[in-house]
Design a protein around this motif. Sequence first.
Motif, PDB file in Angstrom:
ATOM      1  N   ASN A  19       0.866  -1.127   0.122  1.00 38.81           N
ATOM      2  CA  ASN A  19      -0.026   0.012   0.012  1.00 38.81           C
ATOM      3  C   ASN A  19       0.846   1.090   0.022  1.00 38.81           C
ATOM      4  N   LEU A  20       1.812   1.071   0.633  1.00 41.72           N
ATOM      5  CA  LEU A  20       3.069   2.283   0.640  1.00 41.72           C
ATOM      6  C   LEU A  20       3.426   2.325  -0.717  1.00 41.72           C
ATOM      7  N   ASP A  21       3.587   1.364  -1.513  1.00 45.14           N
ATOM      8  CA  ASP A  21       4.127   1.440  -2.641  1.00 45.14           C
ATOM      9  C   ASP A  21       3.234   2.132  -3.590  1.00 45.14           C
ATOM     10  N   ILE A  22       1.853   1.793  -3.484  1.00 49.02           N
ATOM     11  CA  ILE A  22       0.675   2.446  -4.373  1.00 49.02           C
ATOM     12  C   ILE A  22       0.732   3.735  -4.070  1.00 49.02           C
ATOM     13  N   VAL A  23       0.696   4.386  -2.941  1.00 49.92           N
ATOM     14  CA  VAL A  23       0.550   5.578  -2.395  1.00 49.92           C
ATOM     15  C   VAL A  23       1.931   6.427  -2.989  1.00 49.92           C
ATOM     16  N   ASP A  24       2.989   5.928  -2.889  1.00 51.23           N
ATOM     17  CA  ASP A  24       4.323   6.396  -3.608  1.00 51.23           C
ATOM     18  C   ASP A  24       4.001   6.741  -5.084  1.00 51.23           C
ATOM     19  N   ALA A  25       3.350   5.793  -5.976  1.00 49.99           N
ATOM     20  CA  ALA A  25       3.440   5.631  -7.179  1.00 49.99           C
ATOM     21  C   ALA A  25       2.434   6.729  -7.532  1.00 49.99           C
ATOM     22  N   SER A  48       1.529   9.298  -5.706  1.00 49.07           N
ATOM     23  CA  SER A  48       2.009  10.796  -5.189  1.00 49.07           C
ATOM     24  C   SER A  48       2.838  11.301  -6.483  1.00 49.07           C
ATOM     25  N   CYS A  49       3.646  10.369  -7.139  1.00 46.34           N
ATOM     26  CA  CYS A  49       4.411  10.820  -8.221  1.00 46.34           C
ATOM     27  C   CYS A  49       3.396  11.298  -9.444  1.00 46.34           C
ATOM     28  N   LEU A  50       2.504  10.573  -9.750  1.00 50.27           N
ATOM     29  CA  LEU A  50       1.700  10.706 -10.696  1.00 50.27           C
ATOM     30  C   LEU A  50       0.965  12.290 -10.608  1.00 50.27           C
ATOM     31  N   HIS A  51       0.256  11.952  -9.418  1.00 48.19           N
ATOM     32  CA  HIS A  51      -0.728  13.345  -9.196  1.00 48.19           C
ATOM     33  C   HIS A  51       0.406  14.772  -9.183  1.00 48.19           C
ATOM     34  N   SER A  52       1.252  14.562  -8.914  1.00 47.77           N
ATOM     35  CA  SER A  52       2.373  15.791  -8.700  1.00 47.77           C
ATOM     36  C   SER A  52       2.687  16.176 -10.045  1.00 47.77           C
ATOM     37  N   LEU A  53       2.667  15.126 -10.958  1.00 45.99           N
ATOM     38  CA  LEU A  53       2.746  15.497 -12.238  1.00 45.99           C
ATOM     39  C   LEU A  53       1.368  15.845 -13.284  1.00 45.99           C
ATOM     40  N   GLY A  54       0.336  16.104 -12.403  1.00 43.98           N
ATOM     41  CA  GLY A  54      -0.847  16.403 -13.114  1.00 43.98           C
ATOM     42  C   GLY A  54      -1.506  15.094 -13.799  1.00 43.98           C
ATOM     43  N   ILE A  55      -1.141  13.699 -13.247  1.00 47.49           N
ATOM     44  CA  ILE A  55      -1.675  12.651 -14.149  1.00 47.49           C
ATOM     45  C   ILE A  55      -2.842  12.057 -13.114  1.00 47.49           C
ATOM     46  N   VAL A  56      -3.831  11.616 -13.535  1.00 48.06           N
ATOM     47  CA  VAL A  56      -4.817  10.751 -12.913  1.00 48.06           C
ATOM     48  C   VAL A  56      -4.704   9.451 -13.392  1.00 48.06           C
TER      49      VAL A  56
END
Length: 350
Positions: A220-226, A228-236
Motif C-alpha cells: 500500500n505504501l508502494d501504491i501511495v508513492d506511485a 504521489s508521483c503521478l498526481h504531482s505531475l498532473g496525471i490521474v
Amino acid sequence: MSSTTAEATAITHDLFGQEVAHLRVEYQAKRQRSDAFPPAGRPIVDMELVSGDIPAVRIWYQDGTQLGQYVRFFDIRGTLCDDILRLERPLPAVKGHYERGCLAEQWECLDGHVIRSLDQCPSHPTEPEADFEDVSDLVFKLPLIDVDSSKHFTKKGKYKSEIENLLKCQGSACPGTALPPHLVHLLGASADGQLVFEKLSTRGPTLARFSSLETYKRWNLDIVDALSCLHSLGIVHRDLRIDNCLFTPEGSRLVVCDLESRWGQRAAAEIACDGGVDDSGWTARSDIHDIGNCIKCMVYANAPITNQVEWPVPEPLQSVVVACMRTSPDDRPTLLELRRMVEEISVGGR
C-alpha cells in the motif's frame, strides 16, 4: 526485541494470516455455491452495469440456444435480487429471459422479488470501435531494445498519453530513472514497435502466496508513492486496480502499470458511467477510492465479480478501505493522510 514481544508478534501475524485464509476459503465457497456466475454457473457471454435511479446488472448467459438467456437484476438492497448479486442466493428456476426487481411504473411490487418474463432478449453490447492512436512517431524516438523474454515484457502502445506519461515519470528520458520505482519503467521499443518493460509478475501467480499484514502495508505504501508521483505531475491514473499492479518475483515491490490515463472501471461514485474521457468526473480522489478495491483484492487474492459482492477485510486494513471508499471525494483522505494511516499500522499488533 524481547522473547515475549517476539512471541506476541508471531502470534499476531499468525492470527492475521489465519483470518485472511478463512476469508479466501469463504469467498471460494460462495463462488462454488452460486449458479449466477462461473465456475458453478453457466458461461457468461456478456455482462453490463447500468446506472440510473435504480442501478442494474445485465447478464447474457450461454444456455445452448442461439440467443442464450438474458437476465436483468435491479440492484435493490435487502432483496432476493441483491442476494443473488452478492453470491448469497441461487438463480430462480425460470426458463427464458427475465428480470429481477421491477420499476414503479411497471409493477405494484417494488421489493425486488418479482420476476417479469420478457418477450425478447436485447442484443448484448457490441465492442466499441477502437479509438487507438497512431503512436509510431513517439515509438520511433525510443531506444531499440533487443528483447529477452526472460527479462522483458512487451505491449502495443495504444495511446500517446501512455508514452508521454511514462516519460514524464522517468525524467522525460528513456530509459531514464523511474520516479519512484513503484511505477512501471519504460525501457524502449522492440524491433516490431512494441513498448518494452522490465518483466514482472502479475497478480495471478503472486497474491495467493502472501497473506501477511507486513506485506500488505508495504504494497500500500508502494501504491501511495506511485500515485504521489503521478498526481504531482498532473496525471490521474483512472484505472487503478489489482490487474494493473505488478510485483517482483519475491513480492518485495509493487509496481503500478497501465499509465494510459484514459479509460477505467468507474468504481467511484462521482464518475459518470456514460461520460467520455474528459467529462466523466475522474479526479485524484477517484484514484484514492480505487486503492480500497486494491486492498480487498490483495486480501482475497482475487478480483470481485460484481460491485455488490461484500469483501470485508481484517482490521486494521478495513479502516483504510472504508476511508478510501467514502462516497464523497472530499471525505476521502489525501495521499499524505493515507500514507500516515498506513505508516501507523503496527505489523506487530492489531
